[in-house]
Design a protein around this motif. Structure first.
Motif, PDB file in Angstrom:
ATOM      1  N   LYS A 244      16.138  -5.381 -20.140  1.00  0.00           N
ATOM      2  CA  LYS A 244      15.637  -4.742 -18.916  1.00  0.00           C
ATOM      3  C   LYS A 244      14.762  -3.528 -19.205  1.00  0.00           C
ATOM      4  CE  LYS A 244      18.118  -7.574 -16.422  1.00  0.00           C
ATOM      5  NZ  LYS A 244      17.631  -8.915 -16.503  1.00  0.00           N
ATOM      6  N   LYS A 245      14.056  -3.533 -20.345  1.00  0.00           N
ATOM      7  CA  LYS A 245      13.137  -2.466 -20.715  1.00  0.00           C
ATOM      8  C   LYS A 245      11.733  -3.050 -20.874  1.00  0.00           C
ATOM      9  CE  LYS A 245      16.480   0.462 -23.050  1.00  0.00           C
ATOM     10  NZ  LYS A 245      16.846   1.098 -24.321  1.00  0.00           N
ATOM     11  N   PRO A 246      10.690  -2.200 -20.797  1.00  0.00           N
ATOM     12  CA  PRO A 246       9.325  -2.716 -20.951  1.00  0.00           C
ATOM     13  C   PRO A 246       9.096  -3.301 -22.335  1.00  0.00           C
ATOM     14  CG  PRO A 246       9.298  -0.438 -20.194  1.00  0.00           C
ATOM     15  CD  PRO A 246      10.708  -0.783 -20.502  1.00  0.00           C
ATOM     16  N   THR A 247       8.296  -4.360 -22.401  1.00  0.00           N
ATOM     17  CA  THR A 247       8.037  -5.024 -23.668  1.00  0.00           C
ATOM     18  C   THR A 247       6.627  -5.586 -23.695  1.00  0.00           C
ATOM     19  OG1 THR A 247       8.779  -6.744 -25.182  1.00  0.00           O
ATOM     20  CG2 THR A 247       8.933  -7.227 -22.854  1.00  0.00           C
ATOM     21  N   ARG A 248       6.132  -5.815 -24.895  1.00  0.00           N
ATOM     22  CA  ARG A 248       4.869  -6.533 -25.054  1.00  0.00           C
ATOM     23  C   ARG A 248       5.185  -8.021 -25.061  1.00  0.00           C
ATOM     24  NH1 ARG A 248       4.255  -2.388 -28.891  1.00  0.00           N
ATOM     25  NH2 ARG A 248       4.803  -3.837 -30.549  1.00  0.00           N
ATOM     26  N   VAL A 249       4.124  -8.811 -24.909  1.00  0.00           N
ATOM     27  CA  VAL A 249       4.304 -10.258 -24.804  1.00  0.00           C
ATOM     28  C   VAL A 249       3.449 -10.946 -25.847  1.00  0.00           C
ATOM     29  CG1 VAL A 249       4.056 -12.242 -23.282  1.00  0.00           C
ATOM     30  CG2 VAL A 249       4.699 -10.043 -22.335  1.00  0.00           C
ATOM     31  N   ARG A 250       4.015 -11.930 -26.495  1.00  0.00           N
ATOM     32  CA  ARG A 250       3.246 -12.785 -27.400  1.00  0.00           C
ATOM     33  C   ARG A 250       3.439 -14.214 -26.941  1.00  0.00           C
ATOM     34  NH1 ARG A 250       6.619 -15.321 -31.048  1.00  0.00           N
ATOM     35  NH2 ARG A 250       8.672 -14.380 -31.275  1.00  0.00           N
ATOM     36  N   SER A 251       2.552 -15.084 -27.378  1.00  0.00           N
ATOM     37  CA  SER A 251       2.692 -16.485 -26.993  1.00  0.00           C
ATOM     38  C   SER A 251       3.170 -17.284 -28.190  1.00  0.00           C
ATOM     39  CB  SER A 251       1.375 -17.038 -26.476  1.00  0.00           C
ATOM     40  OG  SER A 251       0.387 -16.943 -27.464  1.00  0.00           O
ATOM     41  N   SER A 252       3.908 -18.330 -27.906  1.00  0.00           N
ATOM     42  CA  SER A 252       4.468 -19.182 -28.939  1.00  0.00           C
ATOM     43  C   SER A 252       4.335 -20.631 -28.477  1.00  0.00           C
ATOM     44  CB  SER A 252       5.942 -18.835 -29.156  1.00  0.00           C
ATOM     45  OG  SER A 252       6.510 -19.708 -30.089  1.00  0.00           O
TER      46      SER A 252
END
Length: 123
Positions: free
Chosen positions: A86-94
């Motif tokens: 429930k914290k901010p995060t970056r996103v990557r694709s897989s």
């Protein structure tokens, strides 16, 4: 592939703090993505007042007055919320392989860099 989609829960990570009248730290659901402008409209964030001319419907009820609604905020000023912490995060694709009807299909999914969990859309 867009990192932020309609229905995602995001947190504002830039601007003035809430204690100083800003929106930083607020979380909300993405209502609309304006892809051509690189902006998103987040529920309860960046509220503006709009003065609408007062009118009357056929039934006699008044319309218009001062309305508040959400204004767009730049996509770089928000971060997706990690579904686990429930914290901010970056996103990557897989790329994952899924079997449908006995045939292997490759699909591209969004993955949180904080926890490594797949992020599902809430459209």
């Amino acid at each position: 592939m867009a990192t932020i989609k309609k229905g995602d829960t995001v947190q504002v990570i830039a601007g003035a703090r809430e204690s100083r009248g800003g929106d930083r730290g607020k979380t909300g659901r993405v209502l609309e993505v304006l892809k051509d402008q690189d902006r998103v409209i987040v529920e309860g964030v960046n509220l503006v007042t709009k003065h609408v001319k007062v009118g009357q419907t056929q039934r006699g009820t008044k319309t218009g007055g001062i309305e508040t609604h959400e204004a767009p905020i730049h996509v770089s000023n928000v971060a997706l919320i990690d579904p686990e912490s429930k914290k901010p995060t970056r996103v990557r694709s897989s790329i994952t392989k899924v079997e449908k009807d006995g045939v292997q299909v490759t699909t591209k999914v969004r993955v949180s860099t904080r926890s490594g969990k797949e992020i599902k859309s809430n459209d």
